[in-house]
Write an enzyme that holds these catalytic residues in place. Structure first.
Site, mmCIF file in Angstrom:
data_model
loop_
_atom_site.group_PDB
_atom_site.id
_atom_site.type_symbol
_atom_site.label_atom_id
_atom_site.label_comp_id
_atom_site.label_asym_id
_atom_site.label_seq_id
_atom_site.Cartn_x
_atom_site.Cartn_y
_atom_site.Cartn_z
ATOM 1 N N ALA A 72 1.021 -1.216 0.082
ATOM 2 C CA ALA A 72 -0.251 0.020 0.181
ATOM 3 C C ALA A 72 1.241 1.299 0.295
ATOM 4 O O ALA A 72 0.305 1.847 -0.653
ATOM 5 C CB ALA A 72 -0.847 0.151 1.798
ATOM 6 N N ASN A 148 -7.391 3.032 10.236
ATOM 7 C CA ASN A 148 -6.526 2.708 10.741
ATOM 8 C C ASN A 148 -6.266 2.315 12.600
ATOM 9 O O ASN A 148 -5.812 1.876 13.025
ATOM 10 C CB ASN A 148 -4.692 2.129 10.292
ATOM 11 C CG ASN A 148 -4.637 3.633 10.393
ATOM 12 O OD1 ASN A 148 -4.899 4.513 10.275
ATOM 13 N ND2 ASN A 148 -2.731 3.159 10.158
ATOM 14 N N CYS A 324 4.992 5.935 25.043
ATOM 15 C CA CYS A 324 5.191 7.023 26.025
ATOM 16 C C CYS A 324 6.223 7.075 26.225
ATOM 17 O O CYS A 324 7.708 7.412 27.264
ATOM 18 C CB CYS A 324 4.586 6.516 27.694
ATOM 19 S SG CYS A 324 4.412 6.622 28.528
#
Lengths: 373, 397
Positions: A72, A148, A324
């Site tokens: 893609a 997504n 994080c």
């Protein structure tokens, strides 16, 4: 410990059928489909059969084409990159695109293109905001189909109708492109009805092999490709065709098409179970009503990566909405912010993505494990 | 046949009564680092002569000498009979393996302690300059600021060597007692450990984690840092202590804006307990004054008051830029900045108290009764052992 895989939007395991097709094709069709001797013609014929099959599966226009790419990302780049050679104009896009699209838009900006962004509302693209953005300089409108990040489906039909309406007042047709990677074989796609000019698809998200994807081009005659080479794919993409990949990709599609309704119903049942269960656990759902049953996003009490590690230790592979770390901004965290969620939710976002192999028991086991952390 | 390296000692040579002890430790450290290759070190007139098995690759010797504290400079040298023809041949061999290039300037420095050698130093210099010029015709002679120097010393034999490489100086590890250095995964702590090892301390490394609030990658990163500094430390053990339960207890029972300080106090108490188990003498931290909220003077007064051991903070007076420069030189910087920090904001207060009241804080800490969390953390620690080549050779989870 065997792990339960709930990150199928990232990639899927190749199916036995697709794998067999790949191996078989590697042995049977090793000749170069573009060679001129007679024996190579069989390979070429098989390639065209698969192309036609995929076109039918997508209900694509007769005059349109499917170009096989490496995936893609290449499909998206192939559609957008030729714009760099044209006189710059305006592109209307969304802020929730896949990184491959985002990066291409930044590149086009450097070539003088102006990028305008559609608004978002309730976790989806607000199609009505197109009215304020569209104008005589608009050359391309693009939007991801199924997000997504949270699985919400953007109303590409409405977007296309609006653009086509506007087209009438212009002398040119505004191009519409949609990244349909997370929609393909998960929800119905009818390209004729959508009336869009380009779309991207990927094989490895639907249990096909990696390294193969497709680009839909509605009007191949007016498409000036960036990729040149030996004239393959009717001159639209250079490079020897990956025939085993193409055959295996098509086989994966066939497999999905079989008993499609039952599979979708099962996926809906699992997603309903997950979503209700999540609400019972006081998680905040980040996925809305109009969404793919294969993706469910939510925010929970810990930072994404902490939840991810805790559940990994309990045997579940899930995707963290954000990383994080202070040094690197997680791009999916940005996407959740762009979808309109609070920074708190974006930092705690988790994405579950199922496949047709996921069972209801696994979904229930996941909810139980989540409740224990 | 053995390879010879000349080693220069810095501060050690100024030591008087206990010079021998320092030299002995240095020799031990060098020889251990060169294993499994056999080596021998002799001392003559203030110089150390290292003879290494000729199978030992040059890079191995280089790596060993460039990471051993106590060495100010070293050079590969070539030995020959005290005969001009032989000396010239050795000079040629020396040039083969030197940094000399056909550009810039050079000089020859001859020293003759054996006065029976027929040529005077200046005559020998001219003879060897001819060797250099023949090979590198574009090099000019510069007696004061030469780019390259070819040295020859006539003693019991002729010793020929080119430019000295700089060593790390300092004092041999193991000559200044032992301690624990805290290793967080950030930029500062590996530099602090390096600096105290440079003054001769034998260090054990200690890392606190809060898995799953901190990642496995964060521990992996800390292990990589330990591996990089281990050669300087002459090998080191890395203890990894799980402290999540302690942190959760502090978050639950402590006062919010004091959380970081209370956590530091508990880390110090844990470290001190381990230090006693290991019979160490001091704790090394990477704190720099006022770099972050928990590194103000008042905060340090508090953490120190909770711990009776000596706390060494070699970076205290350094700017971040200076620390980064050192980290880059040691080779830890690139790893330290990888994005797996001991992240979790989950435990750090938004507005930390930077001017804690000593007595009040001590009271608050005591009330937390951290003992059982510290016991549990120590019981569950893992140990990773790195040798003096930086290789992980044992782990005990």
């Amino acid at each position: 410990m065997s792990l339960i895989y709930l990150d199928n939007a990232a990639t899927t395991k190749i199916s036995q059928r697709a794998l067999k097709a790949y191996v078989g094709a590697s042995e049977e069709y090793y000749l170069n489909p573009s060679a001129s001797y007679k024996a190579a013609r069989m390979a070429k014929e098989r390639l065209e059969e698969e192309r036609d099959y995929i076109k039918r599966a997508l209900n694509a226009d007769d005059k349109s084409t499917i170009v096989f790419t490496s995936g893609a990302t290449e499909s998206i780049q192939s559609f957008l990159l030729p714009l760099a050679k044209e006189k710059p104009g305006e592109i209307i896009a969304t802020r929730i695109e896949h990184a491959a699209t985002k990066e291409m838009l930044f590149s086009l900006e450097a070539f003088g293109w102006k990028i305008k962004y559609l608004k978002t509302k309730n976790g989806s693209v607000d199609i009505s905001s197109l009215d304020e953005l569209i104008g005589k300089d608009t050359r391309l409108v693009l939007s991801i189909h199924t997000s997504n990040a949270n699985g919400n489906i953007q109303d590409i039909k409405r977007l296309s109708e609006k653009v086509r309406d506007y087209d009438k007042s212009l002398k040119h047709r505004i191009l519409i492109f949609s990244d349909m990677v997370q929609s393909f074989e998960k929800i119905d796609i009818d390209l004729k009805n959508l009336d869009i000019d380009g779309a991207s698809f990927s094989s490895h998200k639907i249990n096909g092999p990696k390294g193969i994807g497709a680009l839909y081009i509605k009007r191949p005659e007016s498409f000036i490709p960036f990729s040149k080479g030996g004239g393959q794919e009717n001159g639209l993409r250079g490079g020897t065709e990956n025939l085993p990949g193409i055959i295996s990709f098509a086989e994966a599609i066939r497999e999905h098409e079989e008993n499609k309704r039952e599979k979708r119903e099962r996926a809906k049942l699992i997603s309903r179970t997950l979503r209700e269960g999540l609400l019972n656990l006081k998680a905040r759902l980040l996925t809305g009503e109009c969404s793919s049953p294969y993706i469910t996003s939510f925010s929970y009490k810990y930072p994404s990566e902490v939840t991810m590690r805790m559940l990994y230790d309990k045997g579940f592979i899930i995707s963290a909405g954000s990383a994080c770390s202070n040094n690197k901004k997680g791009s999916s965290e940005e996407t959740y912010r762009a979808l309109g969620y609070s920074s708190e939710d974006a930092k705690r976002a988790i994405r579950l993505s199922i496949s047709d192999d996921t069972t209801l028991e696994e979904a229930k086991a996941f909810l139980k494990a989540l409740g224990e952390i | 046949m053995q390879k010879l390296y000349l080693i220069k000692l810095g501060e050690i040579s100024l030591k008087k009564g206990n010079r021998n002890a320092f030299e002995k430790k240095l020799k031990e450290n060098i020889k251990h680092k060169l294993k499994p290759y056999a080596s021998r070190i002799t001392t003559e007139k203030g110089r150390e002569y290292l003879y290494v098995d000729s199978d030992c690759p040059d890079e191995t010797v280089e790596k060993a000498l460039s990471t051993t504290f106590g060495i100010t400079g070293y050079a590969r040298s070539y030995i020959s009979e005290k005969d001009l023809k032989r000396i010239k041949e050795s000079a040629s061999e020396c040039l083969d393996n030197s940094a000399f290039e056909n550009k810039g300037s050079f000089r020859v420095a001859a020293k003759r302690s054996d006065k029976s050698f027929p040529l005077k130093s200046s005559e020998l210099e001219i003879e060897l300059a001819k060797v250099v010029s023949k090979r590198y015709p574009d090099l000019t002679v510069d007696l004061d600021n030469a780019d390259y120097t070819l040295s020859v010393e006539i003693r019991d034999k002729a010793y020929i060597y080119s430019n000295d490489k700089k060593g790390e100086s300092g004092l041999p590890v193991g000559t200044a007692g032992s301690g624990i250095a805290l290793l967080s995964g950030g930029i500062d702590s590996p530099v602090a450990a390096y600096m105290m090892a440079k003054r001769g301390m034998k260090l054990t490394l200690l890392h606190f984690h809060a898995y799953p609030f901190t990642s496995e990658e964060a521990l992996e990163k800390t292990k990589r840092l330990a591996a990089i500094i281990a050669p300087y430390l002459q090998g080191a053990k890395l203890y990894s202590i799980p402290f999540l339960k302690g942190q959760e207890h502090i978050k639950e029972k402590g006062i919010e804006n004091e959380a970081t300080l209370l956590f530091r106090a508990s880390m110090m108490e844990t470290t001190e307990r381990l230090l006693k188990m290991l019979n160490g003498e001091a704790i090394v931290t990477g704190e720099a004054l006022s770099q972050v909220a928990s590194q103000t003077l008042k905060s340090m007064v508090f953490t120190d008051s909770m711990c009776s051991s000596l706390i060494l903070r070699p970076l205290l007076g350094m700017d971040k830029e200076e620390i980064i420069e050192k980290a880059k030189r040691i080779g830890t910087y690139e790893v330290s900045i990888l994005p797996f920090e001991d992240c979790c904001s989950a435990f750090s207060p938004k507005h930390p108290n930077t001017h804690p009241d000593l007595e009040e804080m001590r009271e608050h800490y005591k009330k937390l009764e951290m003992d059982k969390y510290i016991d549990e953390a120590l019981e569950n620690m893992s140990v990773f052992s790195f040798d003096d080549k930086g290789r992980l050779y044992a782990e005990n989870n």
